[in-house]
Scaffold this motif. Structure first.
Motif, PDB file in Angstrom:
ATOM      1  N   PHE A 143       5.408   1.152   3.524  1.00 40.61           N
ATOM      2  CA  PHE A 143       4.564   1.423   4.541  1.00 40.61           C
ATOM      3  C   PHE A 143       5.022   2.078   5.754  1.00 40.61           C
ATOM      4  CE2 PHE A 143       1.571   0.104   8.133  1.00 40.61           C
ATOM      5  CZ  PHE A 143       0.308   0.552   7.802  1.00 40.61           C
ATOM      6  N   GLY A 144       6.210   1.345   6.289  1.00 46.98           N
ATOM      7  CA  GLY A 144       6.750   1.602   7.329  1.00 46.98           C
ATOM      8  C   GLY A 144       7.657   2.984   7.349  1.00 46.98           C
ATOM      9  N   ALA A 145       8.194   3.147   6.067  1.00 46.27           N
ATOM     10  CA  ALA A 145       8.947   4.278   5.956  1.00 46.27           C
ATOM     11  C   ALA A 145       8.243   5.622   6.099  1.00 46.27           C
ATOM     12  CB  ALA A 145       9.597   4.266   4.655  1.00 46.27           C
ATOM     13  N   VAL A 146       6.893   5.467   5.496  1.00 41.90           N
ATOM     14  CA  VAL A 146       5.941   6.708   5.760  1.00 41.90           C
ATOM     15  C   VAL A 146       5.851   7.125   7.379  1.00 41.90           C
ATOM     16  CG1 VAL A 146       3.642   7.386   5.500  1.00 41.90           C
ATOM     17  CG2 VAL A 146       4.685   6.288   3.559  1.00 41.90           C
ATOM     18  N   PHE A 147       5.496   5.993   8.099  1.00 46.68           N
ATOM     19  CA  PHE A 147       5.397   6.283   9.560  1.00 46.68           C
ATOM     20  C   PHE A 147       6.632   6.673   9.966  1.00 46.68           C
ATOM     21  CE2 PHE A 147       1.589   3.802   8.388  1.00 46.68           C
ATOM     22  CZ  PHE A 147       0.503   4.271   9.392  1.00 46.68           C
ATOM     23  N   PHE A 179      11.114   1.522  -3.330  1.00 43.97           N
ATOM     24  CA  PHE A 179       9.793   1.788  -2.839  1.00 43.97           C
ATOM     25  C   PHE A 179       9.854   3.018  -1.665  1.00 43.97           C
ATOM     26  CE2 PHE A 179       8.030  -1.536  -5.128  1.00 43.97           C
ATOM     27  CZ  PHE A 179       6.805  -1.648  -4.991  1.00 43.97           C
ATOM     28  N   MET A 180      11.027   2.739  -1.023  1.00 39.53           N
ATOM     29  CA  MET A 180      11.121   3.860  -0.026  1.00 39.53           C
ATOM     30  C   MET A 180      11.346   5.295  -0.459  1.00 39.53           C
ATOM     31  SD  MET A 180      13.463   2.004   3.307  1.00 39.53           S
ATOM     32  CE  MET A 180      14.577   1.372   2.137  1.00 39.53           C
ATOM     33  N   ILE A 181      12.108   5.313  -1.481  1.00 42.10           N
ATOM     34  CA  ILE A 181      12.158   6.661  -2.445  1.00 42.10           C
ATOM     35  C   ILE A 181      10.716   7.173  -2.851  1.00 42.10           C
ATOM     36  CG2 ILE A 181      13.210   7.667  -4.375  1.00 42.10           C
ATOM     37  CD1 ILE A 181      15.582   5.856  -4.115  1.00 42.10           C
ATOM     38  N   ALA A 182      10.099   6.337  -3.147  1.00 43.52           N
ATOM     39  CA  ALA A 182       8.638   6.654  -3.571  1.00 43.52           C
ATOM     40  C   ALA A 182       7.850   6.816  -2.279  1.00 43.52           C
ATOM     41  CB  ALA A 182       7.887   5.336  -4.204  1.00 43.52           C
ATOM     42  N   SER A 183       7.955   6.365  -1.214  1.00 42.03           N
ATOM     43  CA  SER A 183       7.264   6.766  -0.115  1.00 42.03           C
ATOM     44  C   SER A 183       7.506   8.083   0.266  1.00 42.03           C
ATOM     45  CB  SER A 183       7.489   5.614   1.103  1.00 42.03           C
ATOM     46  OG  SER A 183       8.681   5.933   1.725  1.00 42.03           O
ATOM     47  N   SER A 184       8.912   8.519   0.115  1.00 45.69           N
ATOM     48  CA  SER A 184       9.238   9.828   0.390  1.00 45.69           C
ATOM     49  C   SER A 184       8.525  10.871  -0.328  1.00 45.69           C
ATOM     50  CB  SER A 184      10.529   9.990   0.566  1.00 45.69           C
ATOM     51  OG  SER A 184      11.246   9.177   1.551  1.00 45.69           O
ATOM     52  N   VAL A 208      -2.300  11.515   6.059  1.00 44.88           N
ATOM     53  CA  VAL A 208      -1.418  10.798   5.330  1.00 44.88           C
ATOM     54  C   VAL A 208      -1.426   9.299   5.788  1.00 44.88           C
ATOM     55  CG1 VAL A 208       0.981  10.215   4.820  1.00 44.88           C
ATOM     56  CG2 VAL A 208       0.101  12.834   4.762  1.00 44.88           C
ATOM     57  N   PHE A 209      -1.355   9.118   7.144  1.00 39.35           N
ATOM     58  CA  PHE A 209      -1.552   7.610   7.632  1.00 39.35           C
ATOM     59  C   PHE A 209      -2.992   7.110   7.068  1.00 39.35           C
ATOM     60  CE2 PHE A 209       1.168   8.984  11.583  1.00 39.35           C
ATOM     61  CZ  PHE A 209       2.284   9.074  10.974  1.00 39.35           C
ATOM     62  N   LEU A 210      -3.946   7.606   7.294  1.00 41.00           N
ATOM     63  CA  LEU A 210      -5.212   7.114   6.795  1.00 41.00           C
ATOM     64  C   LEU A 210      -5.019   6.792   5.156  1.00 41.00           C
ATOM     65  CD1 LEU A 210      -8.178   6.268   7.145  1.00 41.00           C
ATOM     66  CD2 LEU A 210      -8.693   8.977   6.435  1.00 41.00           C
ATOM     67  N   PHE A 211      -4.637   7.435   4.510  1.00 41.33           N
ATOM     68  CA  PHE A 211      -4.250   7.245   3.151  1.00 41.33           C
ATOM     69  C   PHE A 211      -3.457   5.925   2.902  1.00 41.33           C
ATOM     70  CE2 PHE A 211      -1.498   7.511  -0.701  1.00 41.33           C
ATOM     71  CZ  PHE A 211      -2.381   7.558  -1.797  1.00 41.33           C
ATOM     72  N   VAL A 212      -2.457   5.695   3.555  1.00 42.33           N
ATOM     73  CA  VAL A 212      -1.370   4.630   3.327  1.00 42.33           C
ATOM     74  C   VAL A 212      -2.219   3.446   4.006  1.00 42.33           C
ATOM     75  CG1 VAL A 212       0.802   3.733   4.201  1.00 42.33           C
ATOM     76  CG2 VAL A 212       0.587   6.086   3.745  1.00 42.33           C
ATOM     77  N   ALA A 213      -2.834   3.629   5.010  1.00 36.31           N
ATOM     78  CA  ALA A 213      -3.536   2.371   5.798  1.00 36.31           C
ATOM     79  C   ALA A 213      -4.792   1.969   4.677  1.00 36.31           C
ATOM     80  CB  ALA A 213      -4.285   2.668   7.010  1.00 36.31           C
TER      81      ALA A 213
END
Length: 643
Positions: free
Chosen positions: A251-255, A391-396, A412-417
């Motif tokens: 979650f954090g890596a996406v932001f 998980f961080m690799i998957a987030s990228s 993208v932020f909405l999708f992750v939230a």
């Protein structure tokens, strides 16, 4: 081990040798990682021309090289941390950091670009290895030197320190490398100086014995990684907590990865605006991490995890709406950006979202430390580091795929939230303890003003029986809020018919019991289940009055507790019995009153009414007769506030 009552709050740990040198050691390491990485990234992006490493790829390559050692060597580092004294491992890692930074300094100072970039890329990989080796120590050290009731505060301090160090490292690295003519020299000096300061701090860390000195190291990273994951999977609560923490990093890596694009393309701000977003996010994480001790009454309070998850989704969704309506404009500087009121909503969402992530992650880390066996703790932390990296690799990959499919950054932020809401619900249904503790936390903070005295008498390990007076339909939930460990309750079978509460008690695996004369089979089944709880080393909660009081007075204790203790003695168990007394709960919404039943007139005693729980010293099993227990509970009921 120092008693947790000897200092007033988590900041006082910074004055104690068991914590302060370790804190500054990890702080300097995190700062150095980010000073080096960010300075190198800026140098390749803005100051050098490297045909085989274009600026658009520099950040991705440097980030990937830094994460790669976590996948390759976490399993080995976990074994080394369990086998060797942690102080020895820490000092070795800090010596390694000095050597790596000395090589990096040569890389920054040389003018040969053909040598410079490969050398610094190699140092990036080695600094990732340095962090990989330090990772298991970072979280396995704390439970070895801190009391259980200090774990949340200690983890909050470490989490806060890590994000502040990341922030400062990025800012200082960016500022130093940009200095004309002397920037690279200053970065080289800064990296070496931070490594030396970290080694100096490590010298003050007290010596600790190894937790599993007989461990045989398996040097095969693939088989050991699989073994560590299986080891963590053996404890359902721990493993699901590992997944929960790894999701937080996803979650954090996406932001964090999208802040530059968010600042430029959506907020129409310059690079200073991008830095401001990083500052706001780091402040939020640090604040949330520090709030955990205050909100948890200095115990490992996993009830904060659902609260954090709710905040991550709510403020993530609101951030989408805050960003959606922003008008196009020319590139804004920092002062122009701050002058627009709409941007303050964006920053408020970011800081509250990050604060929620701090509330979400710190109790999970503390729970893993508390529930993992000391001999395997570092290897379980290593398994967590492997999952975090994956998980961080998957987030990228997922964020890149969404952007490639035409999603905007706010989308993208909405999708992750929204995904966070689904993941949170899934985890909390799989591990009901999180949801139950959240309900208990809400009840004890927002329905009642709940104060606990003598909670140190609740054993932190091993089997024990908790006996308490029975005043209301939520007595069990309040006891959950007071206990640092899960409690299995023996409860009147009729309470399971109450809407909502019955569902909650079934979720908590409460044991229904009926009078022996009424249902001998149900009674025998309940007694057998109670005995099994104690054999498994858990806490058993009993209300010996047998029913909720109808007049507010303490009723005679029945003999069921004596039978359970007799069976425990037959099983060879020495089970202490802890007397408890709920005070000032009679007459509240969830209790009966003389003129009617319970739950018939909301707020009949007002909102936030004060209730309490007094906990007394444990009685030995042989002395815990029903009469003695009733006398102990009556004495606790008679105590005046402050006694």
């Amino acid at each position: 081990m120092t008693d947790h009552n000897e200092h007033p709050n988590q900041f006082a740990l910074l004055r104690q040798r068991r914590f302060a040198p370790f804190f500054w050691t990890q702080f300097s390491g995190a700062a150095n990682d980010n000073l080096f990485k960010f300075a190198f990234t800026v140098m390749v992006t803005y100051q050098l021309s490297v045909a085989w490493l274009p600026p658009a790829m520099a950040g991705l390559v440097i980030g990937a090289l830094f994460i790669l050692p976590f996948l390759l060597f976490s399993a080995t580092s976990g074994q080394l941390t369990d086998k060797l004294p942690k102080t020895q491992v820490i000092r070795f890692v800090k010596n390694l950091e000095i050597a790596i930074m000395a090589v990096a300094a040569l890389g920054f100072l040389t003018d040969d670009v053909g040598l410079q970039v490969p050398l610094l890329l190699a140092c990036t990989f080695l600094m990732g290895l340095h962090s990989t080796l330090f990772g298991p120590v970072k979280f396995a050290y704390l439970p070895q030197v801190l009391h259980e009731r200090e774990l949340t505060g200690g983890n909050g301090m470490v989490e806060m320190g890590t994000f502040v160090a990341i922030l400062l490292g990025n800012i200082v690295g960016g500022l130093l490398i940009a200095l004309p003519g002397v920037g690279r020299t200053y970065v080289a000096v800064g990296c070496v100086a931070l490594a030396l300061l970290g080694r100096l701090a490590a010298q003050g860390i007290p010596q600790l014995p190894a937790t599993d000195p007989q461990l045989r190291i398996n040097w095969n990273p693939v088989s050991e990684t699989w073994r560590n994951l299986k080891l963590a999977h053996g404890n359902t609560v721990v493993f699901r907590s590992l997944l929960g923490i790894s999701w937080m990093w996803f979650f954090g890596a996406v932001f964090l990865s999208q802040f530059p694009s968010l600042a430029k393309e959506v907020l129409h701000g310059d690079e200073h605006v991008a830095s401001l977003l990083l500052v706001v996010f780091s402040i939020g994480i640090a604040t949330g991490s520090l709030l955990c001790e205050v909100l948890s009454r200095r115990q490992v309070e996993i009830g904060l995890v659902p609260l954090g998850a709710i905040g991550m989704s709510v403020f993530g969704v609101d951030l989408y709406f805050a960003l959606r309506g922003l008008p196009a404009s020319s590139l804004l500087g920092l002062s122009e950006f701050l002058a627009r009121p709409a941007h303050w909503r964006v920053m408020a969402d970011l800081v509250l979202l990050a604060l929620s992530a701090g509330l979400y992650s710190v109790p999970m880390y503390a729970l893993i430390q508390l529930r993992s066996p000391a001999t395997h703790r570092a290897r379980i932390i290593a398994a967590n580091n492997i999952l975090n990296a994956l998980f961080m690799i998957a987030s990228s990959l997922i964020a890149g795929s969404l952007l490639g499919a035409g999603f905007t950054v706010p989308q993208v932020f909405l999708f992750v939230a929204l995904a966070n809401a689904a993941v949170g619900l899934y985890i909390f249904l799989l591990v009901p303890e999180y949801l139950l503790r959240f309900i208990a936390w809400v009840l004890s903070h927002f329905v009642y003003r709940f104060r606990v005295r003598g909670d140190a008498h609740i054993p932190l390990g091993g089997p024990a029986v908790l006996v308490c007076n029975h005043v209301s339909f939520v007595d069990a939930i309040l006891l959950m809020a007071a206990s640092p460990r899960p409690i299995r309750f023996v409860m009147d079978h009729r309470i399971f018919r109450v809407p909502v509460l019955g569902w909650l008690f079934r979720l908590a695996k409460a044991i229904p019991i009926a009078p022996q004369k009424e249902d001998p089979a149900a009674y025998a089944s309940a007694m057998a289940a109670a005995g099994q709880v104690l054999r498994e080393g858990d806490l058993l909660g009993i209300f010996p009055e047998g029913a909720i009081t109808r007049d507010g007075s303490l009723q005679a204790f029945k003999g069921g507790v004596a039978k359970i203790l007799a069976q425990a003695r037959a099983d060879g168990l020495a089970v202490p019995v802890v007397p408890m007394a709920l005070t000032n709960l009679w007459g509240s919404y969830f209790s009966r009153i003389e003129s009617g039943g319970a739950m018939v007139r909301p707020f009949r005693r007002g909102a936030f009414s004060r209730v309490g729980l007094n906990v007394g010293p444990a009685l030995a099993a042989q002395a815990a007769t029903p009469e003695a227990l009733q006398g102990a509970v009556a004495a606790l009921l008679a105590q005046q506030p402050g006694q």
